[in-house]
Design a protein around this motif. Structure first.
Motif, short mmCIF file in Angstrom:
data_model
loop_
_atom_site.label_atom_id
_atom_site.label_comp_id
_atom_site.label_asym_id
_atom_site.label_seq_id
_atom_site.Cartn_x
_atom_site.Cartn_y
_atom_site.Cartn_z
N SER A 30 0.82 -1.21 0.00
CA SER A 30 0.00 0.00 0.00
C SER A 30 0.85 1.26 0.00
O SER A 30 0.37 2.33 -0.35
CB SER A 30 -0.91 0.00 1.23
OG SER A 30 -0.15 -0.11 2.42
N TYR A 31 2.13 1.14 0.39
CA TYR A 31 3.02 2.30 0.39
C TYR A 31 3.32 2.75 -1.04
O TYR A 31 3.49 3.94 -1.30
CB TYR A 31 4.32 1.96 1.10
CG TYR A 31 4.13 1.48 2.51
CD1 TYR A 31 3.78 2.36 3.54
CD2 TYR A 31 4.27 0.12 2.82
CE1 TYR A 31 3.58 1.90 4.84
CE2 TYR A 31 4.08 -0.34 4.12
CZ TYR A 31 3.74 0.55 5.12
OH TYR A 31 3.54 0.10 6.39
N CYS A 32 3.41 1.81 -1.95
CA CYS A 32 3.75 2.13 -3.34
C CYS A 32 2.54 2.00 -4.26
O CYS A 32 2.28 2.85 -5.11
CB CYS A 32 4.89 1.23 -3.81
SG CYS A 32 5.67 1.74 -5.34
N TRP A 322 5.41 -7.24 4.66
CA TRP A 322 5.16 -5.81 4.47
C TRP A 322 3.86 -5.37 5.11
O TRP A 322 3.67 -4.19 5.38
CB TRP A 322 5.12 -5.49 2.97
CG TRP A 322 6.35 -5.86 2.24
CD1 TRP A 322 6.55 -6.99 1.51
CD2 TRP A 322 7.58 -5.13 2.16
NE1 TRP A 322 7.81 -7.01 0.97
CE2 TRP A 322 8.47 -5.87 1.36
CE3 TRP A 322 8.01 -3.92 2.69
CZ2 TRP A 322 9.75 -5.44 1.08
CZ3 TRP A 322 9.29 -3.49 2.40
CH2 TRP A 322 10.14 -4.24 1.62
N GLU A 323 2.95 -6.31 5.29
CA GLU A 323 1.62 -5.94 5.76
C GLU A 323 1.37 -6.53 7.14
O GLU A 323 1.71 -7.68 7.40
CB GLU A 323 0.55 -6.46 4.79
CG GLU A 323 0.69 -5.93 3.38
CD GLU A 323 0.34 -4.45 3.26
OE1 GLU A 323 -0.20 -3.88 4.22
OE2 GLU A 323 0.63 -3.87 2.20
N PRO A 324 0.75 -5.79 8.06
CA PRO A 324 0.39 -6.33 9.36
C PRO A 324 -0.52 -7.54 9.26
O PRO A 324 -0.56 -8.36 10.16
CB PRO A 324 -0.33 -5.16 10.06
CG PRO A 324 0.14 -3.93 9.34
CD PRO A 324 0.39 -4.37 7.92
N ALA A 325 -1.27 -7.66 8.15
CA ALA A 325 -2.19 -8.79 7.99
C ALA A 325 -1.46 -10.11 8.03
O ALA A 325 -2.03 -11.13 8.42
CB ALA A 325 -2.96 -8.65 6.68
N PHE A 326 -0.18 -10.10 7.64
CA PHE A 326 0.54 -11.38 7.61
C PHE A 326 0.72 -11.94 9.02
O PHE A 326 0.62 -13.13 9.24
CB PHE A 326 1.90 -11.21 6.95
CG PHE A 326 2.71 -12.48 6.94
CD1 PHE A 326 2.28 -13.57 6.20
CD2 PHE A 326 3.85 -12.60 7.70
CE1 PHE A 326 3.00 -14.74 6.20
CE2 PHE A 326 4.56 -13.77 7.71
CZ PHE A 326 4.14 -14.84 6.95
N CYS A 327 1.01 -11.02 9.97
CA CYS A 327 1.16 -11.47 11.35
C CYS A 327 -0.13 -12.09 11.86
O CYS A 327 -0.13 -13.12 12.52
CB CYS A 327 1.58 -10.31 12.24
SG CYS A 327 3.17 -9.60 11.79
N ALA A 328 -1.25 -11.46 11.50
CA ALA A 328 -2.55 -12.03 11.87
C ALA A 328 -2.76 -13.36 11.19
O ALA A 328 -3.31 -14.30 11.77
CB ALA A 328 -3.66 -11.06 11.51
N GLY A 329 -2.31 -13.46 9.94
CA GLY A 329 -2.44 -14.72 9.21
C GLY A 329 -1.65 -15.83 9.87
O GLY A 329 -2.10 -16.97 9.94
N LEU A 330 -0.44 -15.50 10.37
CA LEU A 330 0.36 -16.51 11.07
C LEU A 330 -0.35 -16.98 12.33
O LEU A 330 -0.35 -18.17 12.65
CB LEU A 330 1.72 -15.91 11.44
CG LEU A 330 2.81 -15.92 10.35
CD1 LEU A 330 4.04 -15.19 10.87
CD2 LEU A 330 3.15 -17.32 9.93
#
Length: 431
Positions: A30-32, A322-330
């Motif tokens: 989302s940054y780029c 890159w995304e906080p969603a990945f931590c939630a996915g883990l």
């Protein structure tokens, strides 16, 4: 050549892939926001329909001869062995660690189905252009290497869309059955089934009325349960026959679609033009009357590798660092860390060792051509990360998408080191 020199040669292509992949990952954030999901899908379609077929046709038509096609007969067998070995080891991992039933097919698929096309199209030509490469002339090595990678991609796609497709589809059936079972179990055990009126009747009207109400309550639960049971045909045999023919039709249709996929058609045409001398003379060579066609196709094919690498990096941001969603996915993923570690061990420890033994045995028995690059490609086929098509299949059947993203992230992260180390070992063995 020394081991460390070979290590440097092997590391350069993988580092190049990592750098471009990180660029693709950054472009997808989302940054780029230069390579969002919709853009990646559109670019992937262009790569699939235009760039990759162009690269495969250009490389195969230029280098392949009828004698080459005959001498490469062991490659489809080698790819089949990678699927067989990975499938057996994945099955043992499933039996040992017992993941959730609907994830068993995903685990076996990630152990057995390697990325036979995209990474080989990137790594093999990059290995050839390094100064310390032991595979001869750079230009010849690159062209022949692309031919090997193109054939590997065409053959690997057939295995993936048959064997792996069946595994993921079976997982989706288990997942839907599990959902129905959990839903029915929740309804059966629920204390709030709108039985308050019957409960009041039991208290107010005495014991005799209570018996009657109990029957009514039981009937209510049964009726609710029946609504959530799998639909069973009145004529079981006819239902089974219909299901069998429906599954067979879908299976054959998928094979037919894979055979008609643009990369596969391009590979077949490339083999035909390479094997038939007069067709090859029409487009290949400085004196060829239609050489502009080959030059144009090659120009399109040159865009394949950078686009594939950018897409590869972008796809890993679906639940990425890159995304906080990945931590939630883990955290929310239902796949245990030990299963992920087991897949990594199978892909990057057990399979490469087995692959060395199989390829060396085939070479000693005279089954392989003398070209060292061919043997190197066969060994690398045992070391590749899981096929990206597995992610496509999990989306298609809506099963294990989070778990697939987690497995992809860690296996592709470790593959950077594994490909460097094992490529060094392979070149050292073959030098």
């Amino acid at each position: 050549m020394g081991f460390w020199t070979l290590f440097q040669v092997a590391s350069m292509p993988v580092l190049e892939v990592l750098l471009i992949s990180f660029l693709g990952a950054f472009m997808a954030t989302s940054y780029c926001n230069l390579l969002p999901a919709d853009a990646r899908r559109s670019l992937n379609r262009i790569v699939f329909i235009v760039f990759t077929p162009s690269l495969m046709f250009a490389s195969l038509a230029k280098t392949v001869t009828l004698q080459d096609i005959i001498s490469w007969w062991f490659m489809p067998i080698n790819i089949g062995i990678t699927f067989l070995v990975g499938g057996v080891l994945g099955w043992l991992l499933v039996k040992l660690l017992k993941p959730r039933p609907h994830l068993e097919g995903l685990v076996i698929a990630t152990c057995s189905a390697g990325n036979m096309g995209n990474l080989l199209l990137i790594v093999v030509p990059a290995i050839c252009k390094e100064k310390g490469s032991s595979f001869g002339n750079r230009d010849v090595c690159r062209t022949v290497g692309l031919s090997y990678a193109s054939m590997s991609m065409a053959l690997g796609g057939f295995y993936i869309w048959t064997y792996t497709y069946h595994l993921i589809r079976s997982s989706s059936v288990k997942y839907k059955s599990l959902q129905i079972s959990e839903e029915y179990e929740g309804i059966s055990k629920s204390p709030n089934l709108d039985l308050g009126a019957d409960g009041q009747t039991l208290l107010l009207e005495g014991e005799g009325q209570g018996k009657s109400t109990s029957v009514s309550t039981s009937m209510t639960i049964d009726e609710l349960g029946d609504q959530h049971q799998p639909i069973v045909s009145v004529e079981p045999m006819n239902g089974k026959e219909m299901s069998f023919w429906s599954n067979l039709k879908e299976f054959l249709l998928k094979i037919f679609e894979e055979l008609l996929a643009p990369p596969t058609i391009a590979a077949v045409l490339g083999f035909i033009f390479g094997a038939v001398t007069w067709l090859k003379g029409l487009i290949i060579g400085d004196a060829a009357p239609l050489r502009v066609i080959q030059n144009s196709i090659k120009l399109l094919g040159d865009g394949t590798i950078p686009c594939i690498t950018l897409i590869l990096g972008g796809n890993l941001t679906q639940g990425n660092i890159w995304e906080p969603a990945f931590c939630a996915g883990l955290r929310s993923s239902r796949i245990r860390p030990w299963v992920t570690l087991g897949v990594i061990c199978i892909r990057y420890l057990l399979q490469p060792v087995i692959g060395i033994g199989i390829v060396k045995a085939a070479a000693n028995l005279g089954f392989l051509p003398s070209d060292k690059l061919f043997q190197y490609v066969l060994m690398v086929q045992f070391t590749l990360p899981p096929a990206m098509n597995i992610g496509t299949m999990t989306q298609l059947f809506d099963v294990g998408q989070e778990e697939c993203s987690v497995l992809f992230f860690w296996t592709y992260l470790v593959s950077a080191i594994a490909l460097i180390v094992w490529s060094t070992v392979y070149m050292w063995i073959l030098s």
